[in-house]
Design an enzyme around this catalytic site. Structure first.
Site, PDB file in Angstrom:
ATOM      1  N   CYS A  71      -6.639   1.850 -32.841  1.00  0.00           N
ATOM      2  CA  CYS A  71      -7.590   2.500 -31.761  1.00  0.00           C
ATOM      3  C   CYS A  71      -6.785   2.527 -30.893  1.00  0.00           C
ATOM      4  CB  CYS A  71      -8.566   1.911 -31.256  1.00  0.00           C
ATOM      5  SG  CYS A  71      -9.783   2.101 -32.067  1.00  0.00           S
ATOM      6  N   ARG A 112      -0.466   4.355 -34.093  1.00  0.00           N
ATOM      7  CA  ARG A 112      -1.021   3.491 -34.179  1.00  0.00           C
ATOM      8  C   ARG A 112      -2.321   3.340 -35.353  1.00  0.00           C
ATOM      9  NH1 ARG A 112      -1.417  -0.295 -30.234  1.00  0.00           N
ATOM     10  NH2 ARG A 112      -3.610  -0.704 -30.326  1.00  0.00           N
ATOM     11  N   TRP A 133     -10.317   4.203 -34.560  1.00  0.00           N
ATOM     12  CA  TRP A 133     -10.164   3.886 -36.109  1.00  0.00           C
ATOM     13  C   TRP A 133     -11.249   2.837 -36.041  1.00  0.00           C
ATOM     14  CZ3 TRP A 133      -9.345  -0.929 -38.606  1.00  0.00           C
ATOM     15  CH2 TRP A 133      -8.576  -1.185 -39.668  1.00  0.00           C
ATOM     16  N   ASN A 179     -10.680  -0.058 -26.844  1.00  0.00           N
ATOM     17  CA  ASN A 179      -9.891  -0.604 -28.374  1.00  0.00           C
ATOM     18  C   ASN A 179     -10.506  -1.511 -28.444  1.00  0.00           C
ATOM     19  OD1 ASN A 179      -8.479  -1.159 -29.785  1.00  0.00           O
ATOM     20  ND2 ASN A 179      -6.396  -1.896 -29.228  1.00  0.00           N
ATOM     21  N   GLY A 180     -11.331  -1.952 -29.053  1.00  0.00           N
ATOM     22  CA  GLY A 180     -11.281  -3.286 -29.844  1.00  0.00           C
ATOM     23  C   GLY A 180     -12.557  -3.589 -30.310  1.00  0.00           C
ATOM     24  N   GLU A 199       7.055  -6.780 -50.557  1.00  0.00           N
ATOM     25  CA  GLU A 199       7.411  -5.952 -50.146  1.00  0.00           C
ATOM     26  C   GLU A 199       7.010  -4.827 -50.202  1.00  0.00           C
ATOM     27  OE1 GLU A 199       6.764  -6.190 -47.346  1.00  0.00           O
ATOM     28  OE2 GLU A 199       7.003  -4.091 -46.143  1.00  0.00           O
ATOM     29  N   LYS A 219       4.917  -1.579 -49.936  1.00  0.00           N
ATOM     30  CA  LYS A 219       5.279  -0.131 -49.146  1.00  0.00           C
ATOM     31  C   LYS A 219       5.433   0.830 -50.158  1.00  0.00           C
ATOM     32  CE  LYS A 219       7.346  -1.836 -46.446  1.00  0.00           C
ATOM     33  NZ  LYS A 219       6.097  -1.594 -45.891  1.00  0.00           N
ATOM     34  N   GLU A 228       1.194   1.744 -49.335  1.00  0.00           N
ATOM     35  CA  GLU A 228       0.916   1.849 -48.549  1.00  0.00           C
ATOM     36  C   GLU A 228       1.116   3.573 -48.300  1.00  0.00           C
ATOM     37  OE1 GLU A 228       2.970  -0.408 -45.883  1.00  0.00           O
ATOM     38  OE2 GLU A 228       1.587  -1.445 -44.705  1.00  0.00           O
ATOM     39  N   HIS A 243       0.866 -14.978 -68.648  1.00  0.00           N
ATOM     40  CA  HIS A 243      -0.102 -15.981 -68.431  1.00  0.00           C
ATOM     41  C   HIS A 243      -1.204 -14.542 -68.136  1.00  0.00           C
ATOM     42  CE1 HIS A 243       1.802 -19.171 -69.064  1.00  0.00           C
ATOM     43  NE2 HIS A 243       2.407 -18.928 -68.102  1.00  0.00           N
ATOM     44  N   LYS A 272      -1.229   0.631 -37.361  1.00  0.00           N
ATOM     45  CA  LYS A 272       0.447  -0.037 -37.202  1.00  0.00           C
ATOM     46  C   LYS A 272       0.374  -1.502 -36.998  1.00  0.00           C
ATOM     47  CE  LYS A 272       4.693  -0.181 -37.071  1.00  0.00           C
ATOM     48  NZ  LYS A 272       5.715  -0.353 -38.411  1.00  0.00           N
TER      49      LYS A 272
HETATM   50  C1  BG6 Z   1      -0.342  -3.895 -40.356  1.00  0.00           C
HETATM   51  C2  BG6 Z   1       1.240  -3.048 -40.645  1.00  0.00           C
HETATM   52  O1  BG6 Z   1      -1.662  -3.767 -39.910  1.00  0.00           O
HETATM   53  O2  BG6 Z   1       0.441  -5.500 -40.361  1.00  0.00           O
HETATM   54  C3  BG6 Z   1       1.813  -3.172 -41.473  1.00  0.00           C
HETATM   55  O3  BG6 Z   1       0.162  -1.750 -41.088  1.00  0.00           O
HETATM   56  C4  BG6 Z   1       2.424  -4.786 -40.454  1.00  0.00           C
HETATM   57  O4  BG6 Z   1       3.102  -2.820 -41.337  1.00  0.00           O
HETATM   58  C5  BG6 Z   1       1.187  -5.861 -40.535  1.00  0.00           C
HETATM   59  O5  BG6 Z   1       3.554  -5.307 -41.543  1.00  0.00           O
HETATM   60  C6  BG6 Z   1       1.258  -6.613 -39.584  1.00  0.00           C
HETATM   61  O6  BG6 Z   1       1.561  -5.900 -38.427  1.00  0.00           O
HETATM   62  P1  BG6 Z   1       2.011  -6.933 -37.231  1.00  0.00           P
HETATM   63  O7  BG6 Z   1       2.540  -6.004 -36.098  1.00  0.00           O
HETATM   64  O8  BG6 Z   1       1.884  -7.684 -37.061  1.00  0.00           O
HETATM   65  O9  BG6 Z   1       3.742  -7.346 -38.005  1.00  0.00           O
END
Ligand code: BG6
Length: 580
Positions: free
Chosen positions: A2, A26, A72, A96-97, A459, A463, A466, A482, A575
């Site tokens: 949020c 976000r 969110w 937000n929270g 990673e 990527k 995601e 295995h 984010k």
């Molecule tokens: C996820 C993000 O929600 O949180 C990722 O989409 C990120 O990109 C991960 O790696 C950790 O976030 P941060 O801000 O602690 O690096």
């Protein structure tokens, strides 16, 4: 996650919406705005993108108070009823929270008929009830701090006080920007830059009383407090794609310059400067979430190989609840782009409570994690907007390498660092559309590698999934036999990272085991030999992980484009996850 925005000043609706759009990155699934017009509180909220909210929005520029929200979904699905702002009695607010005791609080609010599934509406009812009793908003908010359990950043307007806005935070981020004729509060810096670069950071339980020409900040005991002024130092007053189709593509293209800026900041005359000295520690624990954890693994690789310090890497959500066996020669490093990720923040608190030395590697200046850690190193990757991190992940890897080089300043590596930006540019220019079109035809993909190539594979896999929503998982190449090799058939595609010269022959034999079972293999490799169906060839380099990152990120980007996904704001993602 949020995002909230509140604005007092001229043209409040336009300025609030602009701020809200700069929080889109976000991640959210509904949005809403409330403003005061002709002495009435008007609320508009919609499911989906902010553009839905803007349809038929009354941009009356005479309005001078507005609050807005991107939601969110946590409590209750994404629908208009659950979207914020929520109005109960005289109180309208955005949040937000997560309030952990909202059901308990609801039991004492039976005189209210709440209509949503949200914890936020309970907060509005609680504040309304307390306001009807005490009729002093500051006093009410002070009392609320003892009643709400969990995290919150609140922007509040009150029917009875039409020339003021109130705010309070605990654990969720909130900053307040100001200039001589307006005040803006928001979850993050990008939302205020169209109004001002001057801002105050807020601590837990800071209470704000904001009118058009006055900003008062109080602690929870209602003592007035004076805050340190901050000025955001980036050259950009707003965030933009600078002509790129997506923020993610722009941010990948920024990586060479960010890599160089970090070198310029932390390497002077081939000496590593302003980097925390880890040489006195016997044991390093790196804790993070998502891609930051994968950067931590690259850090493990370099710290163990260059500085010979035992290094373990943990997901923060696991670390928080596991048994901790510390000694005072343990350093805990937390990595976080946003500096607000709840799990990482809570893990840091555990280390602080154990009186350990802590170091935060963070991108957002003076974010909660940066302020909680005993030591902090900033990644200086500038604002990262795309939800799937690229440049910040790369910057985290580089900072971790510099930590290792501080202990063991290997000349060959330090010299080679200066060549990496230009090499990165070469691989950014290459075309990955063909390999992406192969990948886009598959529903199940395995990324494989050994040691540092496995860390990169983790990673690369994250990527891809995601942003393209293709199921993908990373696996240690040697472990495949295995069990998981049972999945290998012609419906499966394997992307093998084969760059570590010391161990790649082993990985190549794993690849042969896979192709023998019908799966197709794409190799991202520095090896000219024929061992895969497709190959993305990269030049050998002592710092090859920093080169491999580029094709991995761009391949994921091109696949997501083919799949017509929302690359900068992938579904369900945020984010920074500031809730647990
Ligand atoms: C996820 C993000 O929600 O949180 C990722 O989409 C990120 O990109 C991960 O790696 C950790 O976030 P941060 O801000 O602690 O690096």
């Amino acid at each position: 996650m949020c995002g909230i925005v509140g604005y007092i000043g001229n043209n409040a609706i336009k300025n609030t919406i602009t701020g809200l759009k700069n929080l889109e990155y976000r991640g959210y699934d509904s949005s809403g705005i409330a403003y005061i017009k002709n002495n009435k509180v008007i609320i508009k909220k919609e499911v989906g993108r902010i553009d839905n909210l803007l349809t038929n929005l009354d941009y009356d520029n005479s309005v001078n108070i507005a609050i807005a929200h991107t939601r969110w979904a946590t409590h209750g699905e994404a629908n208009k009823t659950n979207a914020h702002p929520h109005k109960v009695g005289k109180i309208t607010l955005v949040h937000n929270g997560i309030i952990e005791n909202y059901e308990k609080l609801k039991e004492d609010l039976t005189d209210y008929s709440l209509i949503s599934d949200t914890d936020t509406e309970v907060i509005a009812a609680l504040i309304d009830k307390l306001y009807n009793k005490y009729s002093d908003m500051k006093l009410v908010l002070s009392k609320v701090t003892n009643l709400l359990k969990g995290s919150y950043a609140l922007a509040i307007i009150n029917d009875d006080i039409k020339d003021k806005m109130f705010a309070i935070r605990k654990d969720s981020p909130l900053i307040v920007g100001y200039d001589n004729k307006s005040t803006i509060i928001a979850s993050d810096i990008p939302a205020i830059l169209h109004v001002t670069k001057k801002y105050y950071l807020l601590n837990n339980y800071d209470i704000l009383e904001i009118s058009s020409n006055k900003l008062n900040i109080y602690d929870k005991d209602l003592n007035k407090i004076v805050k340190e002024e901050n000025t955001y130092d980036a050259d950009s007053t707003t965030i933009s794609k600078d002509g790129y189709e997506h923020y993610m593509l722009k941010e990948i293209n920024e990586e060479p310059d960010i890599f160089k800026n970090i070198l310029d900041k932390y390497i002077i005359n081939d000496k590593i400067v302003d980097i925390y000295d880890i040489s006195k520690y016997e044991n390093i624990e790196i804790v993070a979430c998502g891609s930051a954890t994968h950067a931590g693994l690259i850090g493990k690789y370099y710290i163990e190989n260059l500085a010979s310090i035992k290094t373990s890497v943990y997901y923060a959500s696991e670390y928080r609840y596991q048994k901790h066996i510390y000694n005072q020669k343990t350093l805990v490093i937390v990595i976080s782009q946003s500096g607000e990720t709840a799990d990482t923040k809570e893990a840091l608190k555990i280390a602080n409570e154990a009186n350990l030395d802590t170091l935060a590697i963070v991108n957002v200046y003076k974010s909660s994690i940066a302020r909680l850690a005993k030591n902090v190193i900033y990644t200086h990757a500038k604002i990262e907007v795309a939800v799937a991190t690229t440049k910040a992940y790369m910057a985290q890897c580089l900072i971790l390498l510099l930590l290792a080089l501080k202990v063991n300043p290997d000349k060959t590596i330090i010299n080679e660092l200066h060549n990496i930006p230009n090499i990165m540019k070469k691989y950014i220019k290459k075309d990955y559309k063909e390999i992406a079109s192969v990948i886009s035809n598959y529903d199940h993909i395995f990324y494989l590698g050994r040691l540092v190539d496995y860390y990169l594979a983790l990673e690369g896999s994250l990527k891809l999934k995601e942003i393209s929503y293709i199921h993908s998982e990373a696996y240690p190449a040697g472990e495949l036999k295995h069990g998981t090799i049972s999945l290998m058939d012609n419906n499966v595609l394997v992307i093998a990272i084969v760059t570590d010269n010391k161990i790649k022959d082993k990985t190549i034999s794993n690849i042969k085991e896979i192709t023998a079972r019908g799966a197709k293999v794409i190799a991202i490799t520095n090896d000219n030999r024929e061992f895969s169906d497709y190959k993305v060839l990269i030049e050998d380099n002592i710092l090859i992980p920093f080169i491999t990152i580029i094709p991995m990120q761009l391949i994921a980007y091109e696949v997501a484009k083919i799949k017509k996904c929302d690359i900068d704001k992938p579904r369900n993602l945020a984010k920074s996850v500031t809730v647990e």
